[in-house]
Scaffold this active site. Sequence first.
Site, short mmCIF file in Angstrom:
data_model
loop_
_atom_site.label_atom_id
_atom_site.label_comp_id
_atom_site.label_asym_id
_atom_site.label_seq_id
_atom_site.Cartn_x
_atom_site.Cartn_y
_atom_site.Cartn_z
N ARG A 159 0.83 -1.21 0.00
CA ARG A 159 0.00 0.00 0.00
C ARG A 159 0.86 1.26 0.00
NH1 ARG A 159 -5.56 -0.56 3.56
NH2 ARG A 159 -6.65 -1.88 2.07
N LYS B 297 -16.66 -12.75 5.27
CA LYS B 297 -17.47 -11.55 5.49
C LYS B 297 -18.81 -11.70 4.77
CE LYS B 297 -13.58 -8.44 6.28
NZ LYS B 297 -12.85 -7.22 5.86
N GLY C 167 -8.07 -7.07 -0.11
CA GLY C 167 -7.94 -8.08 0.93
C GLY C 167 -7.25 -9.33 0.49
N GLY D 102 -13.44 -3.25 1.41
CA GLY D 102 -14.65 -2.70 2.02
C GLY D 102 -15.29 -1.63 1.16
#
Length: 408
Positions: free
Chosen positions: A40, A206, A360, A383
């Site tokens: 990142r 999730k 993710g 997300g």
Amino acid sequence: MSLDFYTIDDFDLDDKTVLVRVDINSPVDPSSGLILDDTRIKLHAETIAELSKKGAKTVVLAHQSRPGKKDFTTLEQHADALSNILKHEVAYVDDIFGSHARNAIGKMKRGDILLLENVRFYSEEILKRDPKLQSETHMVQNLAPMADYFVNDAFAAAHRSQPSLVGFAFALPSAAGRIMERELKALYNAMNNVQKPCIYVLGGVKVDDSIMVMENVLENGSADYILTTGLVANIFLWGSGVNIRKYNKEFIEKKGYCDFVRKSKKLLKNFGDQIILPKDLAVCMGDKRVEFSVEDLPNQPIFDIGTETIKEYAGYIRRANTLFANGPAGVFEKDDFNIGTDDILNAIASSPGFSIIGGGHLAAAANQMGLSKGISHISSGGGASINLLAGEDLPVVTVLRDHAAKKI
């Protein structure tokens, strides 16, 4: 396509002070405290480097983890990592908006880069509130007068309404950074120009995210088929009447997911011909992979989809013109149970269709396998991308658009 908000190209940033919010939240070894992966940081280095080359005095805002977590720490080593990646000194100050930080900003020269402390050290950053209220926090009120512009590049956090993410658009001319711009162009273009057949591959643990997406894309008609994997598949199998056995039912109950079993029944009733469930599964027996048809499952933990299911899913994927995937197919970190995830990713990478993978674990697996070139877009934010696909508004995007439309 028009995104209805400003980008870096819309402002003259030379010799101007620019606050830029990035998401360089990185995996940290809990024992040594060292950054384990700088993906990142490398990603956001693009925007930071461009701002510096344009002559901006670039002040970087970022977070690392959250209070209570073992990896909740300062950003000092993030500054070192960013310096190495940019080959340009990135100064660090262990303050967010106090006199120490403001003095450091005031001393900056053209092209300088300064990383402020972890914004989540500030308690108000954790609170989810209306964006206008976030603009009235101490962080925004103290930092905004020090800057000329605000650039938001933190797509991975775009679904959150926090001061450093939404507050500055009320006080400063604001634009999207390159990562934010690229993510939104790819996602909105794919969503607004769906080429049929459109396939969603939804897995992982999730389940709430996956069900939100399912409800949206099935009801609006954009998805032709949903291929279920991971815990999502187990819940839908249970909802369809398959006996997934006591161990797996209790796991779902312990996760507090029984409501999702009930939701799965409703979705199967309304869209049963479009929701594709596994025909066979791999369970963990004596730490080894053993495959069974869904009708013959033993009372053992389900860790992956089976070979016949992988073949069937690969057929759907090869015929798709638009592909969205989120979440691994099983416990891919464990040897012998990464087969479903790996084969699904290989099928997506070799498909001629336009493909998007959420952030993710699945994105990490694709990168580790060297498949990123075969996938049209790998999102930096699971997300945020899931919320978009589920038809939710992203607070960060809303304030950027409202700012450009002079609504704020």
